[in-house]
Design a protein around this motif. Structure first.
Motif, mmCIF file in Angstrom:
data_model
loop_
_atom_site.group_PDB
_atom_site.id
_atom_site.type_symbol
_atom_site.label_atom_id
_atom_site.label_comp_id
_atom_site.label_asym_id
_atom_site.label_seq_id
_atom_site.Cartn_x
_atom_site.Cartn_y
_atom_site.Cartn_z
ATOM 1 N N ASN A 188 0.357 8.520 -1.654
ATOM 2 C CA ASN A 188 -0.370 9.743 -1.316
ATOM 3 C C ASN A 188 -1.700 9.462 -0.627
ATOM 4 O O ASN A 188 -2.260 10.360 0.017
ATOM 5 C CB ASN A 188 -0.606 10.578 -2.581
ATOM 6 C CG ASN A 188 0.710 11.037 -3.201
ATOM 7 O OD1 ASN A 188 1.672 11.321 -2.482
ATOM 8 N ND2 ASN A 188 0.759 11.096 -4.536
ATOM 9 N N ASP A 189 -2.232 8.239 -0.798
ATOM 10 C CA ASP A 189 -3.540 7.905 -0.225
ATOM 11 C C ASP A 189 -3.430 7.076 1.048
ATOM 12 O O ASP A 189 -4.439 6.605 1.570
ATOM 13 C CB ASP A 189 -4.385 7.143 -1.259
ATOM 14 C CG ASP A 189 -4.658 7.986 -2.499
ATOM 15 O OD1 ASP A 189 -4.652 9.221 -2.363
ATOM 16 O OD2 ASP A 189 -4.844 7.394 -3.583
ATOM 17 N N THR A 190 -2.243 6.815 1.508
ATOM 18 C CA THR A 190 -2.038 5.944 2.665
ATOM 19 C C THR A 190 -1.594 6.755 3.859
ATOM 20 O O THR A 190 -0.755 7.676 3.741
ATOM 21 C CB THR A 190 -0.979 4.874 2.352
ATOM 22 O OG1 THR A 190 -1.364 4.147 1.183
ATOM 23 C CG2 THR A 190 -0.821 3.916 3.522
ATOM 24 N N ASP A 191 -2.185 6.431 5.013
ATOM 25 C CA ASP A 191 -1.784 7.065 6.266
ATOM 26 C C ASP A 191 -0.444 6.450 6.676
ATOM 27 O O ASP A 191 -0.382 5.341 7.236
ATOM 28 C CB ASP A 191 -2.849 6.825 7.324
ATOM 29 C CG ASP A 191 -2.529 7.578 8.622
ATOM 30 O OD1 ASP A 191 -1.421 8.156 8.736
ATOM 31 O OD2 ASP A 191 -3.394 7.583 9.507
ATOM 32 N N ILE A 192 0.621 7.165 6.379
ATOM 33 C CA ILE A 192 1.959 6.585 6.588
ATOM 34 C C ILE A 192 2.228 6.268 8.051
ATOM 35 O O ILE A 192 2.706 5.181 8.379
ATOM 36 C CB ILE A 192 3.028 7.530 6.013
ATOM 37 C CG1 ILE A 192 2.878 7.605 4.487
ATOM 38 C CG2 ILE A 192 4.432 7.042 6.388
ATOM 39 C CD1 ILE A 192 3.863 8.539 3.822
ATOM 40 N N ASP A 202 0.833 -1.208 0.000
ATOM 41 C CA ASP A 202 0.000 0.000 0.000
ATOM 42 C C ASP A 202 0.865 1.255 0.000
ATOM 43 O O ASP A 202 0.579 2.238 -0.710
ATOM 44 C CB ASP A 202 -0.921 0.000 1.213
ATOM 45 C CG ASP A 202 -2.055 -1.011 1.080
ATOM 46 O OD1 ASP A 202 -2.304 -1.447 -0.062
ATOM 47 O OD2 ASP A 202 -2.666 -1.358 2.109
ATOM 48 N N LEU A 203 1.930 1.200 0.825
ATOM 49 C CA LEU A 203 2.824 2.355 0.871
ATOM 50 C C LEU A 203 3.511 2.584 -0.464
ATOM 51 O O LEU A 203 3.724 3.726 -0.899
ATOM 52 C CB LEU A 203 3.870 2.170 1.976
ATOM 53 C CG LEU A 203 3.388 2.354 3.421
ATOM 54 C CD1 LEU A 203 4.500 1.970 4.392
ATOM 55 C CD2 LEU A 203 2.975 3.800 3.668
ATOM 56 N N ALA A 204 3.866 1.488 -1.122
ATOM 57 C CA ALA A 204 4.575 1.619 -2.394
ATOM 58 C C ALA A 204 3.653 2.031 -3.532
ATOM 59 O O ALA A 204 4.031 2.822 -4.405
ATOM 60 C CB ALA A 204 5.272 0.301 -2.729
ATOM 61 N N MET A 205 2.412 1.495 -3.551
ATOM 62 C CA MET A 205 1.514 1.734 -4.680
ATOM 63 C C MET A 205 0.696 3.002 -4.506
ATOM 64 O O MET A 205 0.378 3.702 -5.490
ATOM 65 C CB MET A 205 0.580 0.532 -4.841
ATOM 66 C CG MET A 205 1.326 -0.754 -5.201
ATOM 67 S SD MET A 205 0.236 -2.188 -5.282
ATOM 68 C CE MET A 205 -0.834 -1.712 -6.633
ATOM 69 N N TYR A 206 0.323 3.324 -3.262
ATOM 70 C CA TYR A 206 -0.524 4.503 -3.034
ATOM 71 C C TYR A 206 0.100 5.382 -1.954
ATOM 72 O O TYR A 206 -0.439 5.540 -0.833
ATOM 73 C CB TYR A 206 -1.923 4.077 -2.611
ATOM 74 C CG TYR A 206 -2.531 3.021 -3.520
ATOM 75 C CD1 TYR A 206 -3.005 3.374 -4.783
ATOM 76 C CD2 TYR A 206 -2.617 1.694 -3.115
ATOM 77 C CE1 TYR A 206 -3.562 2.420 -5.628
ATOM 78 C CE2 TYR A 206 -3.162 0.741 -3.948
ATOM 79 C CZ TYR A 206 -3.640 1.091 -5.207
ATOM 80 O OH TYR A 206 -4.182 0.144 -6.036
#
Length: 445
Positions: A262-266, A256-260
């Motif tokens: 900007n949309d992921t709550d890091i 999720d971090l790699a693909m999205y």
């Protein structure tokens, strides 16, 4: 170049045969000398008897010529002058030279010798008739047995030595072969055992001799090897089974971090990844401990159970009420860190399921004075009788109602029991009026 066979059976047979030949040869030599001495003495006695008769007849002047051969076994009799002339002789000794060249001294007058005439050997007894310088000499001769003069006695004794040595060698071959047969069966069975089939065992012969001890030791070694291999296989299986879920969750978070990005709550994703990593670390540490218990040599020391409980209790912040009854002076021998882990796992389990109170008791076993007992009891929902053994299996989790929290990986009780078994004790769940009652028994120092 090897002088002895490679096999124990062959070496024992050769050595026994050589020793038998040496011992029997010495006995045969002694027997030959004894028989020759007995037969010679017997012949000399016969020769002495006839020679004395003839000597008495000479002194009395009644000696006939030819001399009569009426003495038991004496074959030849001669009367010989001091000059070596045969004055009188028995019929068989007539025309023969003197039976012996020996001439007794005046002071002794008698002498016994052995001599051979015409391929026949005799025991000769010489008697000087008087002490005068020109006294004649009477010779009485008795033929020695043919077995002594032909060498047959030695041939028979040698044949007996070889026959007995061969019998001893054959007996040794059979006895050693029968003794070593279980060893060969053990070797063949061990040769067929492989890493994929450690359940097989070598045959154990009856009795309590060295071979029986060898077979039992080999089977005990195979038992330990099978347990170790089973433990390693279980470790691999458990690791593959239990690590799959946290690894999958960690992978999803990272994807999720790699693909999205900007949309992921890091921060949230990072915390989830760290929790998955912590869970992986905990599971791996527990699995490694399970794999090492009982298989890796550890330093054992004297451990006081009451002091161990006090030290563990002091490190915790208790939510439930805690009651302790700790009998002093109950010491055991063990690995302190492992015993602390065992106690910690039991207390973790009790804290997780207790409603209001936890009780810890240390005492001497009432039924076996050589055992110490540590009891951890909680007042939680308890464990059904049907699940009391299953809870000690790896990754076992009972109904969620049993737990107030998320629980662990399901390895705590499995680790606790393995540590108890590795220390020669036991861990089981016993009946309780309320909640779960874990009873640990360990041998006292």
């Amino acid at each position: 170049m090897r002088l002895l066979p490679r096999s124990i059976r062959g070496r024992d047979t050769v050595i026994s045969a050589v020793v038998a030949v040496l011992v029997l040869s010495a006995l045969a030599t002694a027997t030959d000398m004894l028989l020759r001495n007995m037969l010679t003495q017997g012949a000399l006695e016969d020769a002495q008897f006839v020679a004395r008769q003839a000597s008495a007849a000479v002194r009395e002047g009644t000696l006939d010529n030819p001399i009569r051969e009426d003495a038991g076994g004496a074959a030849l009799v001669q009367l010989v002058s001091s000059g070596g002339l045969v004055l009188a002789a028995s019929a068989k000794a007539a025309g023969q030279p003197p039976l012996a060249e020996v001439r007794p001294r005046p002071e002794s007058r008698v002498r016994g010798v052995t001599t051979c005439l015409d391929d026949e050997c005799y025991a000769v007894w010489a008697i000087r008739v008087t002490t005068a310088p020109d006294s004649p000499t009477v010779y009485g001769a008795s033929r020695l047995p043919w077995v002594m003069t032909s060498g047959l006695l030695e041939v028979l004794l040698a044949a007996a030595v070889l026959a007995l040595a061969a019998l001893i060698a054959w007996t040794t071959w059979q006895v050693v072969g029968r003794t070593l047969r279980p060893v060969e069966e053990i070797r063949l069975q061990l040769a067929e055992i492989s890493g994929s089939d450690l359940a097989r065992r070598v045959p154990e012969p009856p009795g309590a001799d060295e071979i029986a001890h060898l077979a039992r030791t080999a089977n005990e070694t195979l038992d330990r090897l099978e347990q170790s291999v089973t433990r390693q296989r279980q470790f691999a299986s458990d690791a593959a089974h239990e690590l799959r879920t946290p690894i999958t969750g960690l992978r999803v978070n990272l994807e999720d971090l790699a693909m999205y990005p900007n949309d992921t709550d890091i921060p949230a994703a990072t915390q989830a990844a760290l929790r998955a990593t912590d869970r992986l670390e905990s599971i791996v540490a527990d699995l490694l401990l399970l794999a090492r218990i009982g298989t890796v040599a550890s330093v054992r020391e004297e451990v006081d159970l009451a002091e161990l409980v006090r030290a563990e209790v002091a490190t915790r912040t208790w939510i439930a009420a805690l009651r302790t009854r700790l009998a002093p002076g109950l010491a055991i021998t063990g690995v302190r860190l492992q015993l602390a882990r065992l106690l910690g796992n039991l207390l973790d389990n009790a804290e997780r399921h207790a409603k209001e109170a936890i009780e810890i008791e240390v005492r001497r076993d009432a039924e076996d004075a050589g055992m110490a007992v540590l009891v951890v009891t909680d007042d939680g929902p308890g464990i059904p009788r049907a699940d009391r053994e299953r809870v000690f299996d790896r990754f076992t989790r009972l109904d969620p109602a049993r737990s107030r929290g998320s629980g662990g990986a399901g390895l705590g009780l499995a680790i606790a029991r393995d540590i108890a078994l590795a220390h020669g004790g036991s861990l089981r769940i016993e009946d309780s009026v309320r909640g779960a009652r874990f009873v640990l028994r360990l041998p006292l120092l």
